[in-house]
Design an enzyme around this catalytic site. Structure first.
Site, PDB file in Angstrom:
ATOM      1  N   ARG A  75      -9.431  -5.408  -4.720  1.00  0.00           N
ATOM      2  CA  ARG A  75      -9.512  -4.203  -3.571  1.00  0.00           C
ATOM      3  C   ARG A  75     -10.785  -3.516  -4.002  1.00  0.00           C
ATOM      4  NH1 ARG A  75      -4.467  -0.479  -5.269  1.00  0.00           N
ATOM      5  NH2 ARG A  75      -4.889   0.664  -3.363  1.00  0.00           N
ATOM      6  N   GLY A 132       1.013  -1.299   0.025  1.00  0.00           N
ATOM      7  CA  GLY A 132      -0.054   0.146  -0.100  1.00  0.00           C
ATOM      8  C   GLY A 132       1.060   1.187   0.008  1.00  0.00           C
ATOM      9  N   ALA A 133       0.795   1.997  -0.938  1.00  0.00           N
ATOM     10  CA  ALA A 133       1.712   3.045  -1.306  1.00  0.00           C
ATOM     11  C   ALA A 133       2.072   3.961  -0.121  1.00  0.00           C
ATOM     12  CB  ALA A 133       1.219   3.948  -2.564  1.00  0.00           C
ATOM     13  N   GLU A 134       1.019   4.520   0.638  1.00  0.00           N
ATOM     14  CA  GLU A 134       0.866   5.571   1.665  1.00  0.00           C
ATOM     15  C   GLU A 134       1.540   4.701   3.181  1.00  0.00           C
ATOM     16  OE1 GLU A 134      -1.629   4.757   0.179  1.00  0.00           O
ATOM     17  OE2 GLU A 134      -2.271   6.583  -1.304  1.00  0.00           O
ATOM     18  N   GLY A 137       9.223   4.663  -5.373  1.00  0.00           N
ATOM     19  CA  GLY A 137       8.744   5.974  -5.210  1.00  0.00           C
ATOM     20  C   GLY A 137       8.464   6.251  -3.908  1.00  0.00           C
ATOM     21  N   ASP A 138       7.839   5.496  -3.311  1.00  0.00           N
ATOM     22  CA  ASP A 138       7.338   5.616  -1.741  1.00  0.00           C
ATOM     23  C   ASP A 138       8.733   5.731  -1.052  1.00  0.00           C
ATOM     24  OD1 ASP A 138       4.790   5.170  -2.903  1.00  0.00           O
ATOM     25  OD2 ASP A 138       5.117   3.159  -2.227  1.00  0.00           O
ATOM     26  N   ASN A 147       0.904   9.211  -7.973  1.00  0.00           N
ATOM     27  CA  ASN A 147       0.915   7.631  -7.863  1.00  0.00           C
ATOM     28  C   ASN A 147      -0.233   7.044  -8.904  1.00  0.00           C
ATOM     29  OD1 ASN A 147       2.611   6.188  -6.072  1.00  0.00           O
ATOM     30  ND2 ASN A 147       1.462   6.610  -4.246  1.00  0.00           N
ATOM     31  N   ARG A 162      -2.475   5.020 -10.870  1.00  0.00           N
ATOM     32  CA  ARG A 162      -2.601   3.820 -11.040  1.00  0.00           C
ATOM     33  C   ARG A 162      -3.944   3.356 -11.957  1.00  0.00           C
ATOM     34  NH1 ARG A 162       1.344   3.805  -8.657  1.00  0.00           N
ATOM     35  NH2 ARG A 162       1.923   3.008  -6.582  1.00  0.00           N
ATOM     36  N   GLY A 209      13.728   8.971 -11.998  1.00  0.00           N
ATOM     37  CA  GLY A 209      14.445   7.496 -11.666  1.00  0.00           C
ATOM     38  C   GLY A 209      15.767   7.341 -11.353  1.00  0.00           C
TER      39      GLY A 209
HETATM   40  O1  KDG Z   1       3.859   2.262  -4.509  1.00  0.00           O
HETATM   41  C1  KDG Z   1       3.825   0.998  -4.045  1.00  0.00           C
HETATM   42  C2  KDG Z   1       2.455   0.414  -4.200  1.00  0.00           C
HETATM   43  O2  KDG Z   1       1.984   0.549  -5.539  1.00  0.00           O
HETATM   44  C3  KDG Z   1       2.015  -0.966  -3.552  1.00  0.00           C
HETATM   45  O3  KDG Z   1       2.607  -0.979  -2.462  1.00  0.00           O
HETATM   46  C4  KDG Z   1       0.785  -1.183  -3.588  1.00  0.00           C
HETATM   47  O4  KDG Z   1      -0.208  -0.659  -5.828  1.00  0.00           O
HETATM   48  C5  KDG Z   1      -0.353  -0.475  -4.631  1.00  0.00           C
HETATM   49  C6  KDG Z   1      -1.033   0.492  -4.300  1.00  0.00           C
HETATM   50  O5  KDG Z   1      -1.913   0.838  -5.188  1.00  0.00           O
HETATM   51  O6  KDG Z   1      -1.102   0.992  -3.000  1.00  0.00           O
END
Ligand code: KDG
Length: 316
Positions: free
Chosen positions: A107, A35-37, A262-263, A167, A169, A231
């Site tokens: 999710r 989870g990014a955060e 990145g995190d 971020n 996605r 990068g």
């Molecule tokens: O930045 C890393 C995250 O992408 C990963 O830990 C989980 O995809 C993920 C998200 O959406 O949190």
């Protein structure tokens, strides 16, 4: 000491052990925390800074294991709700020897996606020095979008410094146009924006770091600094008081997995600012942790302790 706080969706990640196999062929996985955060929270806490995480988990095995991992990481659990009626999210991640891995999410409808402003309004921000947000929470649900926006507005009102990582996605959004609009709207409410050059291409129409930085500095009074991640080549810092500098990155011998880099960068920047470093030194620390992150298979297990960080940075 004032605290760090972030809001987002925690996940379990099943990381493939079968090199270069597609996810549909993979048989062997190891489970990690993701989870990014939350990755950012893990990294900041590992460096010894008091950390709070705002989220919800389901009352299920992944929720239980994530809560335990969060406690083990010494992250505060005061602002984590348990929602019995919704599941905890998870995802699968390919193992590749070059490039970014294939990923697949489970999710939709998760507990975190139901976290809303009513939950958020119960949180006391008086001890918080820095809040980190990202576009992921906004992508997972309408509640998440409103909650992220409200969190940034509360921070403006309470004079708390904020970072925003777009971020991107794409899987989470109904269309690229809508994603672009929302991510740029949220960015306009944060003090420090952390886009990557690939994200700039989508959000701003250019992968040139200067053009990306100028776009965000010009779009809002609230944004004072933009740090564009380039990068392994490092990052550009540009702010409204004239700083305009590229900080070089760190080379690594072997890249095992790019997810979480990145995190890791955000961990270095935020912890650096909380430690009172200059932007240049905080960004250098961000580059170091990003480079350390790519050498491990999990999303946050490569983030360093203080000791490991100084050794890595001394080595150059
Ligand atoms: O930045 C890393 C995250 O992408 C990963 O830990 C989980 O995809 C993920 C998200 O959406 O949190």
């Amino acid at each position: 000491m004032k605290k760090f706080l972030t809001i987002g969706e925690p996940l379990s990640v099943f990381s493939s052990e079968d090199l270069n196999a597609s996810l549909s062929e993979t048989k062997n996985y190891t489970r990690f925390l993701a989870g990014a955060e939350l990755n950012v929270a893990v990294g900041v806490s590992r460096l010894g800074l008091p950390t709070e995480y705002v989220t919800a988990v389901g009352k299920d095995p992944f929720g239980t294991s994530i809560m335990q991992d969060i406690k083990d990481a010494k992250i505060g659990t005061n602002f984590i709700d348990v929602m019995e009626q919704y599941p905890t999210g998870f995802y699968f991640k390919q193992r590749v020897d070059h490039g970014d891995p294939e990923i697949f999410y489970y999710r939709k409808g998760s507990a975190a996606s139901h976290y809303d402003v009513n939950n958020l309004n119960k949180i006391d921000l008086s001890e918080i020095e820095h809040i980190h947000t990202s576009g992921i929470m906004a992508g997972i649900s309408e509640e998440g979008r409103i909650t992220t926006e409200t969190m940034l507005e509360k921070a403006i009102k309470d004079n708390i410094r904020t970072t925003f990582d777009p971020n991107i996605r794409v899987q989470l959004w109904s269309s690229e146009e809508y994603m672009k609009k929302i991510l740029n709207q949220l960015a306009a409410k944060a003090n420090i924006i952390l886009p990557g050059t690939n994200e700039g291409k989508i959000l701003v129409g250019s992968s040139d770091p200067e053009t990306i930085a100028d776009f965000y500095l010009n779009q809002s009074e609230i944004t004072d600094t933009v740090i564009v991640k380039i990068g392994p080549d490092g990052a550009l810092i540009k702010n409204k008081t004239g700083l305009d500098q590229i900080i070089s990155g760190f080379k690594v011998d072997q890249v095992i997995d790019t997810v979480g880099a990145g995190d890791g960068f955000a961990v270095g920047l935020i912890s650096g600012l909380m430690d009172g470093l200059t932007y240049e030194n905080a960004v250098k620390r961000g580059c170091a942790i990003g480079a350390m992150a790519v050498q491990s298979p999990g999303d946050n297990d490569g983030y360093p302790t203080r000791d490991q960080l100084s050794k890595f940075m001394e080595r150059g």
